[in-house]
Design an enzyme around this catalytic site. Structure first.
Site, PDB file in Angstrom:
ATOM      1  N   GLN A 122     -10.151  -3.736  -3.459  1.00 21.25           N
ATOM      2  CA  GLN A 122     -11.478  -3.321  -2.994  1.00 21.25           C
ATOM      3  C   GLN A 122     -12.545  -3.671  -4.021  1.00 21.25           C
ATOM      4  O   GLN A 122     -13.668  -4.052  -3.680  1.00 21.25           O
ATOM      5  CB  GLN A 122     -11.486  -1.809  -2.734  1.00 21.25           C
ATOM      6  CG  GLN A 122     -12.799  -1.308  -2.172  1.00 21.25           C
ATOM      7  CD  GLN A 122     -13.074  -1.817  -0.773  1.00 21.25           C
ATOM      8  OE1 GLN A 122     -12.231  -1.709   0.096  1.00 21.25           O
ATOM      9  NE2 GLN A 122     -14.266  -2.375  -0.541  1.00 21.25           N
ATOM     10  N   HIS A 133      -7.216   1.011  -6.481  1.00 19.02           N
ATOM     11  CA  HIS A 133      -7.457   0.149  -5.309  1.00 19.02           C
ATOM     12  C   HIS A 133      -8.173  -1.121  -5.795  1.00 19.02           C
ATOM     13  O   HIS A 133      -9.345  -1.355  -5.490  1.00 19.02           O
ATOM     14  CB  HIS A 133      -8.309   0.914  -4.290  1.00 19.02           C
ATOM     15  CG  HIS A 133      -8.356   0.283  -2.931  1.00 19.02           C
ATOM     16  ND1 HIS A 133      -7.583  -0.808  -2.573  1.00 19.02           N
ATOM     17  CD2 HIS A 133      -9.090   0.596  -1.832  1.00 19.02           C
ATOM     18  CE1 HIS A 133      -7.855  -1.120  -1.314  1.00 19.02           C
ATOM     19  NE2 HIS A 133      -8.764  -0.299  -0.850  1.00 19.02           N
ATOM     20  N   ARG A 162       0.886  -1.177   0.000  1.00 25.31           N
ATOM     21  CA  ARG A 162       0.000   0.000   0.000  1.00 25.31           C
ATOM     22  C   ARG A 162       0.921   1.223   0.000  1.00 25.31           C
ATOM     23  O   ARG A 162       1.620   1.471   0.988  1.00 25.31           O
ATOM     24  CB  ARG A 162      -0.907  -0.003   1.234  1.00 25.31           C
ATOM     25  CG  ARG A 162      -1.603   1.315   1.435  1.00 25.31           C
ATOM     26  CD  ARG A 162      -2.728   1.285   2.433  1.00 25.31           C
ATOM     27  NE  ARG A 162      -3.888   0.620   1.877  1.00 25.31           N
ATOM     28  CZ  ARG A 162      -5.118   0.720   2.385  1.00 25.31           C
ATOM     29  NH1 ARG A 162      -5.351   1.458   3.452  1.00 25.31           N
ATOM     30  NH2 ARG A 162      -6.131   0.092   1.816  1.00 25.31           N
ATOM     31  N   ASP A 170     -17.070   7.625  -1.970  1.00 23.58           N
ATOM     32  CA  ASP A 170     -15.856   7.484  -1.155  1.00 23.58           C
ATOM     33  C   ASP A 170     -15.608   8.842  -0.496  1.00 23.58           C
ATOM     34  O   ASP A 170     -16.264   9.844  -0.837  1.00 23.58           O
ATOM     35  CB  ASP A 170     -14.685   7.061  -2.071  1.00 23.58           C
ATOM     36  CG  ASP A 170     -13.414   6.680  -1.303  1.00 23.58           C
ATOM     37  OD1 ASP A 170     -13.473   6.527  -0.067  1.00 23.58           O
ATOM     38  OD2 ASP A 170     -12.356   6.543  -1.952  1.00 23.58           O
ATOM     39  N   CYS A 179     -16.208   1.963   0.318  1.00 23.24           N
ATOM     40  CA  CYS A 179     -15.095   1.092   0.710  1.00 23.24           C
ATOM     41  C   CYS A 179     -14.733   1.205   2.183  1.00 23.24           C
ATOM     42  O   CYS A 179     -14.105   0.310   2.733  1.00 23.24           O
ATOM     43  CB  CYS A 179     -13.875   1.391  -0.161  1.00 23.24           C
ATOM     44  SG  CYS A 179     -13.232   3.071   0.020  1.00 23.24           S
ATOM     45  N   ARG A 197     -13.613  -8.393   1.711  1.00 22.04           N
ATOM     46  CA  ARG A 197     -12.183  -8.197   1.463  1.00 22.04           C
ATOM     47  C   ARG A 197     -11.434  -9.486   1.796  1.00 22.04           C
ATOM     48  O   ARG A 197     -10.519  -9.901   1.092  1.00 22.04           O
ATOM     49  CB  ARG A 197     -11.628  -7.034   2.317  1.00 22.04           C
ATOM     50  CG  ARG A 197     -12.162  -5.661   1.947  1.00 22.04           C
ATOM     51  CD  ARG A 197     -11.700  -5.215   0.565  1.00 22.04           C
ATOM     52  NE  ARG A 197     -10.264  -5.218   0.439  1.00 22.04           N
ATOM     53  CZ  ARG A 197      -9.463  -4.216   0.826  1.00 22.04           C
ATOM     54  NH1 ARG A 197      -9.973  -3.128   1.343  1.00 22.04           N
ATOM     55  NH2 ARG A 197      -8.152  -4.288   0.651  1.00 22.04           N
TER      56      ARG A 197
END
Ligand code: CP
Ligand code: NVA
Length: 299
Positions: free
Chosen positions: A132, A129, A102, A217, A257, A285
């Protein structure tokens, strides 16, 4: 043999991605503690930014599959002191079976992939991402069936999540309606490649019309904390609220998310309401990444 990587949804074919989603659903439904396909395997996890879901899901997933995970922060590795990425990728990949990163810069992940001898997974960069999206797609498939031919509304920032939704629209064959404030849309280079799937709208309600899934988001992503006030003003009419959900299909789902800011990008009424599937999305996830780890480490 060159390892397969997952730096973007575009690293896998549409049919491989669909296969992963179905495998994730299967793994979730039939949890078998004796099934340990990654016994003795090790995942290195490099985190330049904070995480709750990504760290726990990868670590728990490796443990459930009989393997283990090492958490690495640049603060206490030589990565933070400027050791070249190429050297780090070669060294780390000589000792572990998979690397998840990440990072701020997307290039960090692609450079690692170039020099690593084991699979590299993007656990979020400023650009994308993709993990996700595996969880989001699994969640849609579980609640409503295949997403092909459906309409998804993306409301808000043209950020890493929005970019990954654009890639998902290509790979899973759905229509993506995007409503972002001026100057906060997705990168044209990513949107243009999906021109036949993506449409832009001036308001959230217009983008949400007939949508089967509404997604948003945070207004300020990790690393943009100093822009919070400016963004609150720019995004003030881009909140997902009951009016936006009413423009969507009556059985539309809502996803985010997480982490979320109730009262900013989404009202508490929507995120905690009956159309919201955020906690299934978060749990998935784990299942989706177990399917991914199994696919990459034990093809
Ligand atoms: N959604 C997500 O990636 O959450 P974390 O930042 O907690 O990992
Ligand atoms: N866009 C958000 C996603 C967090 C999971 C960020 O990058 O901070």
């Amino acid at each position: 043999m060159q390892p397969r990587h997952f730096t973007s949804l575009l690293d896998l074919s549409s049919s491989e991605l669909r296969q992963l989603i179905h495998r994730a659903i299967e793994l979730k439904a039939h949890r078998d503690p004796d099934y340990q396909p990654l016994k003795g395997k090790v995942l290195a996890m490099v985190f330049e930014k904070s995480s709750t879901r990504t760290r726990i899901s990868f670590e728990a997933g490796m443990a459930q599959f009989g393997g283990s995970a090492i958490f690495l922060s640049p603060r206490d590795t030589q990565l933070g002191r400027g050791e070249p990425l190429e050297d780090s990728a070669k060294v780390i990949s000589s000792m572990v079976d998979c690397i998840m990163l990440r990072t701020n810069e997307h290039d960090t992940v692609t450079t690692f992939a170039e020099y690593s001898r084991v699979p590299v997974i993007n656990g979020l960069t400023d650009l994308l991402h993709p993990c996700q999206l595996l969880a989001d797609m699994q969640t849609y498939f579980e609640h409503r069936g295949d997403i092909a031919g459906k309409t998804v509304a993306w409301i808000g920032d043209g950020n890493n999540m929005c970019h990954s939704y654009i890639n998902a629209a290509r790979q899973f064959d759905f229509k993506l309606n995007i409503a972002s404030p001026a100057d906060y849309g997705p990168l044209p280079s990513i949107a243009d490649a999906a021109a036949d799937r993506v449409a832009f709208f001036d308001t959230p309600a217009l983008a949400a019309q007939q949508a089967d899934l509404v997604v948003t988001d945070v207004w300020a992503s990790m690393g943009q904390e100093s822009e919070q006030k400016k963004r609150e003003y720019a995004f003030r009419t881009f909140q997902v609220n009951q009016d936006v959900m009413q423009a969507a299909h009556p059985d539309a789902l809502f996803m985010h998310c997480l982490p979320a800011h109730r009262g900013e990008e989404v009202t508490a009424e929507v995120i905690d309401g009956p159309q919201s599937v955020i906690f299934d999305e978060a749990e998935n996830r784990l299942h989706a990444q177990k399917a991914l780890l199994e696919f990459l480490i034990r093809p």
